[in-house]
Design a protein around this motif. Sequence first.
Motif, PDB file in Angstrom:
ATOM      1  N   PRO A 325       0.793  -1.229   0.000  1.00 20.36           N
ATOM      2  CA  PRO A 325       0.000   0.000   0.000  1.00 20.36           C
ATOM      3  C   PRO A 325       0.827   1.281   0.000  1.00 20.36           C
ATOM      4  CG  PRO A 325      -0.051  -1.038   2.158  1.00 20.36           C
ATOM      5  CD  PRO A 325       0.637  -1.996   1.245  1.00 20.36           C
ATOM      6  N   ARG A 326       1.876   1.348   0.808  1.00 19.37           N
ATOM      7  CA  ARG A 326       2.671   2.582   0.919  1.00 19.37           C
ATOM      8  C   ARG A 326       4.147   2.252   0.703  1.00 19.37           C
ATOM      9  NH1 ARG A 326       1.107   7.055   4.357  1.00 19.37           N
ATOM     10  NH2 ARG A 326       3.072   6.743   5.485  1.00 19.37           N
ATOM     11  N   VAL A 327       4.745   2.931  -0.291  1.00 14.24           N
ATOM     12  CA  VAL A 327       6.144   2.670  -0.653  1.00 14.24           C
ATOM     13  C   VAL A 327       6.919   3.983  -0.628  1.00 14.24           C
ATOM     14  CG1 VAL A 327       7.718   1.833  -2.429  1.00 14.24           C
ATOM     15  CG2 VAL A 327       5.511   0.695  -2.085  1.00 14.24           C
ATOM     16  N   TRP A 328       7.999   4.007   0.152  1.00 16.83           N
ATOM     17  CA  TRP A 328       8.907   5.145   0.167  1.00 16.83           C
ATOM     18  C   TRP A 328      10.069   4.875  -0.781  1.00 16.83           C
ATOM     19  CZ3 TRP A 328       8.295   9.663   2.840  1.00 16.83           C
ATOM     20  CH2 TRP A 328       7.374   9.690   3.891  1.00 16.83           C
ATOM     21  N   LEU A 329      10.463   5.895  -1.545  1.00 16.80           N
ATOM     22  CA  LEU A 329      11.656   5.807  -2.391  1.00 16.80           C
ATOM     23  C   LEU A 329      12.662   6.835  -1.884  1.00 16.80           C
ATOM     24  CD1 LEU A 329      13.130   4.666  -4.883  1.00 16.80           C
ATOM     25  CD2 LEU A 329      12.122   6.537  -6.214  1.00 16.80           C
ATOM     26  N   PHE A 330      13.784   6.335  -1.367  1.00 17.34           N
ATOM     27  CA  PHE A 330      14.845   7.194  -0.826  1.00 17.34           C
ATOM     28  C   PHE A 330      15.977   7.254  -1.842  1.00 17.34           C
ATOM     29  CE2 PHE A 330      18.683   7.332   2.109  1.00 17.34           C
ATOM     30  CZ  PHE A 330      18.661   8.710   2.226  1.00 17.34           C
ATOM     31  N   VAL A 331      16.286   8.475  -2.318  1.00 12.75           N
ATOM     32  CA  VAL A 331      17.231   8.651  -3.428  1.00 12.75           C
ATOM     33  C   VAL A 331      18.409   9.515  -2.994  1.00 12.75           C
ATOM     34  CG1 VAL A 331      17.502   9.436  -5.805  1.00 12.75           C
ATOM     35  CG2 VAL A 331      15.311   8.503  -5.058  1.00 12.75           C
ATOM     36  N   ASP A 332      19.606   9.049  -3.321  1.00  7.92           N
ATOM     37  CA  ASP A 332      20.835   9.820  -3.071  1.00  7.92           C
ATOM     38  C   ASP A 332      21.824   9.505  -4.182  1.00  7.92           C
ATOM     39  OD1 ASP A 332      22.867  11.330  -1.937  1.00  7.92           O
ATOM     40  OD2 ASP A 332      23.552   9.710  -0.640  1.00  7.92           O
ATOM     41  N   ARG A 333      22.479  10.535  -4.681  1.00  7.17           N
ATOM     42  CA  ARG A 333      23.497  10.385  -5.735  1.00  7.17           C
ATOM     43  C   ARG A 333      22.967   9.577  -6.925  1.00  7.17           C
ATOM     44  NH1 ARG A 333      28.790  11.825  -4.695  1.00  7.17           N
ATOM     45  NH2 ARG A 333      29.138  12.613  -2.599  1.00  7.17           N
ATOM     46  N   ALA A 334      21.825   9.964  -7.410  1.00  8.63           N
ATOM     47  CA  ALA A 334      21.239   9.315  -8.581  1.00  8.63           C
ATOM     48  C   ALA A 334      21.242  10.297  -9.739  1.00  8.63           C
ATOM     49  CB  ALA A 334      19.816   8.856  -8.283  1.00  8.63           C
ATOM     50  N   ASP A 335      21.623   9.838 -10.925  1.00  5.93           N
ATOM     51  CA  ASP A 335      21.611  10.733 -12.077  1.00  5.93           C
ATOM     52  C   ASP A 335      20.172  11.015 -12.503  1.00  5.93           C
ATOM     53  OD1 ASP A 335      20.711   8.552 -13.613  1.00  5.93           O
ATOM     54  OD2 ASP A 335      22.745   8.005 -14.163  1.00  5.93           O
ATOM     55  N   ALA A 336      20.038  11.936 -13.438  1.00  4.19           N
ATOM     56  CA  ALA A 336      18.704  12.387 -13.848  1.00  4.19           C
ATOM     57  C   ALA A 336      17.858  11.245 -14.398  1.00  4.19           C
ATOM     58  CB  ALA A 336      18.837  13.499 -14.890  1.00  4.19           C
ATOM     59  N   CYS A 337      18.492  10.327 -15.132  1.00  2.11           N
ATOM     60  CA  CYS A 337      17.756   9.212 -15.729  1.00  2.11           C
ATOM     61  C   CYS A 337      17.194   8.286 -14.656  1.00  2.11           C
ATOM     62  CB  CYS A 337      18.662   8.437 -16.680  1.00  2.11           C
ATOM     63  SG  CYS A 337      17.944   6.907 -17.314  1.00  2.11           S
ATOM     64  N   LEU A 338      18.029   7.869 -13.709  1.00  2.00           N
ATOM     65  CA  LEU A 338      17.574   6.951 -12.667  1.00  2.00           C
ATOM     66  C   LEU A 338      16.478   7.586 -11.822  1.00  2.00           C
ATOM     67  CD1 LEU A 338      17.731   4.427 -10.931  1.00  2.00           C
ATOM     68  CD2 LEU A 338      19.679   5.441  -9.733  1.00  2.00           C
ATOM     69  N   ARG A 339      16.674   8.830 -11.448  1.00  2.00           N
ATOM     70  CA  ARG A 339      15.681   9.514 -10.617  1.00  2.00           C
ATOM     71  C   ARG A 339      14.345   9.609 -11.354  1.00  2.00           C
ATOM     72  NH1 ARG A 339      16.437  12.859  -6.157  1.00  2.00           N
ATOM     73  NH2 ARG A 339      18.698  12.761  -6.484  1.00  2.00           N
ATOM     74  N   ALA A 340      14.403  10.024 -12.619  1.00  2.97           N
ATOM     75  CA  ALA A 340      13.169  10.207 -13.384  1.00  2.97           C
ATOM     76  C   ALA A 340      12.478   8.879 -13.662  1.00  2.97           C
ATOM     77  CB  ALA A 340      13.477  10.931 -14.700  1.00  2.97           C
ATOM     78  N   ALA A 341      13.265   7.842 -13.989  1.00  2.00           N
ATOM     79  CA  ALA A 341      12.675   6.554 -14.350  1.00  2.00           C
ATOM     80  C   ALA A 341      11.978   5.900 -13.161  1.00  2.00           C
ATOM     81  CB  ALA A 341      13.751   5.629 -14.912  1.00  2.00           C
ATOM     82  N   THR A 342      12.624   5.898 -12.008  1.00  2.00           N
ATOM     83  CA  THR A 342      12.014   5.259 -10.832  1.00  2.00           C
ATOM     84  C   THR A 342      10.783   6.022 -10.365  1.00  2.00           C
ATOM     85  OG1 THR A 342      13.643   6.454  -9.471  1.00  2.00           O
ATOM     86  CG2 THR A 342      14.137   4.173 -10.021  1.00  2.00           C
ATOM     87  N   LEU A 343      10.873   7.344 -10.365  1.00  2.00           N
ATOM     88  CA  LEU A 343       9.721   8.131  -9.924  1.00  2.00           C
ATOM     89  C   LEU A 343       8.548   7.990 -10.890  1.00  2.00           C
ATOM     90  CD1 LEU A 343      11.429  11.408  -8.636  1.00  2.00           C
ATOM     91  CD2 LEU A 343      10.450   9.546  -7.279  1.00  2.00           C
ATOM     92  N   SER A 344       8.848   8.018 -12.189  1.00  2.00           N
ATOM     93  CA  SER A 344       7.757   7.916 -13.170  1.00  2.00           C
ATOM     94  C   SER A 344       7.095   6.538 -13.118  1.00  2.00           C
ATOM     95  CB  SER A 344       8.273   8.200 -14.582  1.00  2.00           C
ATOM     96  OG  SER A 344       9.213   7.213 -14.989  1.00  2.00           O
ATOM     97  N   TYR A 345       7.878   5.498 -12.845  1.00  2.00           N
ATOM     98  CA  TYR A 345       7.293   4.150 -12.755  1.00  2.00           C
ATOM     99  C   TYR A 345       6.378   4.050 -11.532  1.00  2.00           C
ATOM    100  CZ  TYR A 345       6.806  -0.894 -12.523  1.00  2.00           C
ATOM    101  OH  TYR A 345       6.284  -2.180 -12.487  1.00  2.00           O
ATOM    102  N   LEU A 346       6.838   4.578 -10.410  1.00  2.00           N
ATOM    103  CA  LEU A 346       5.998   4.545  -9.214  1.00  2.00           C
ATOM    104  C   LEU A 346       4.743   5.390  -9.389  1.00  2.00           C
ATOM    105  CD1 LEU A 346       8.715   4.730  -6.398  1.00  2.00           C
ATOM    106  CD2 LEU A 346       7.211   2.794  -6.923  1.00  2.00           C
ATOM    107  N   GLU A 347       4.843   6.506 -10.114  1.00  2.00           N
ATOM    108  CA  GLU A 347       3.661   7.324 -10.387  1.00  2.00           C
ATOM    109  C   GLU A 347       2.693   6.607 -11.313  1.00  2.00           C
ATOM    110  OE1 GLU A 347       5.010  11.046 -11.818  1.00  2.00           O
ATOM    111  OE2 GLU A 347       5.786  11.720  -9.878  1.00  2.00           O
ATOM    112  N   ALA A 348       3.241   5.737 -12.171  1.00  3.35           N
ATOM    113  CA  ALA A 348       2.382   5.008 -13.098  1.00  3.35           C
ATOM    114  C   ALA A 348       1.564   3.928 -12.391  1.00  3.35           C
ATOM    115  CB  ALA A 348       3.225   4.377 -14.205  1.00  3.35           C
ATOM    116  N   ILE A 349       2.093   3.409 -11.274  1.00  2.00           N
ATOM    117  CA  ILE A 349       1.385   2.329 -10.582  1.00  2.00           C
ATOM    118  C   ILE A 349       0.764   2.787  -9.262  1.00  2.00           C
ATOM    119  CG2 ILE A 349       2.878   0.569 -11.589  1.00  2.00           C
ATOM    120  CD1 ILE A 349       4.360   0.414  -8.929  1.00  2.00           C
TER     121      ILE A 349
END
Length: 395
Positions: A325-349
């Motif tokens: 039900p609730r998922v936290w994504l903790f991001v550090d030292r991630a390039d623009a691609c990784l940050r955008a891809a993981t966030l967009s996938y979580l927003e999609a689901i």
Amino acid sequence: VKQYSGDIAVCLLLLLLGLRFVESPGSVRLSIAMGIAGGIAILLSQPAVLVAVGLLLALVVERARKGRVLDVAPMAAGWLGAAAILAYTSITNLSASTETWMHTYWGEDFAPTSLRSWSDLLWIPLRLTSFIGYFALQIAPVSAKESALIGVYALLVVAGAIWLARSKPAATRLLAVPVVVAILAALFRILPLRERVVLFMGPPLVVMAYAAFQMAERWVPLARSYGTRVAALCLAILPAAYLLAQDPLPRREDETRPVLQEIRKRWTTGDRLVVTRYAVSPMEYYGRRLGLTEYTRLVPSGEESSEAETLREYLRLLGTLDGEPRVWLFVDRADACLRAATLSYLEAIGERVETIADPYGTTGLLEVSADLYDRKQSARRVDPETCTLPQACDG
């Protein structure tokens, strides 16, 4: 833990031993002691293997002029023995796939195999100049002013090297070994000529630069020698002053604890935490102290994977959280691609509930943030293998 400072320390020790050996009249006891000390040090640094071989060749030439080549034998036994051990263990533990991947990853940092353009012809001097800027000033020039500043240091290195070669030829030959070795290693595709990888050649270049001021003292009248020393002191202080002006203290960035503390405050039973690759270390340190001990790591299963394969692997890992039900994504030292891809996938689901922004407003690679996604209100499913990647991943 990075090994580069260790490479500098070991190569400086080998240089010191070599210089002391040249200055000594030659004794078996001294050669044995230097062989043991240098041999132990070589086991701690892979680039030191190349530097040790180069120094030994220079010492053999030096002693051959005096007809005393055997003076080098005890020291050579210790150095070459350690070099052979380290080279053997490194080669036997290097798989063919890893070697191929490493040569691909560092491909641009090896010398070009053909000389078809001016950039190919000037590759080595341009790389050395870039390295001087990195080592002396910690900058990659983005303006004419910065390029001119690096150019001053480069000219001092050349002038100092010429003066040292004339005044102290034996010492200069040894001092040049780390630089020559780094260039040859890049030519033969053994070691990339990349700033952090060849940091061990930095100290000799600094010595050459400041030797230029010693040369100037010999040329200028005695009454003006004081000014030469002041100029040398200013040049030594300039890099630190420049860095402080560009990035004043206190420097607050890449601090993960405030973000993790906020996650802990908002944590509810049943929450899941996902951590990107370079956020794992702070999680191990701060997370345990905050009671955040269970989390999913977004780390590649193999270093040889391409960026695209690694990214799809991350998305598959996120897909395994389907139903949470609730998922936290903790991001550090991630390039623009990784940050955008993981966030967009979580927003999609799921639905983004809240964001914990970087506490100091940092953006880019050093941005630290966390996002909470709630899947209670969403039943959407997205295939991680076929979903479209964001524009930040193009190319």
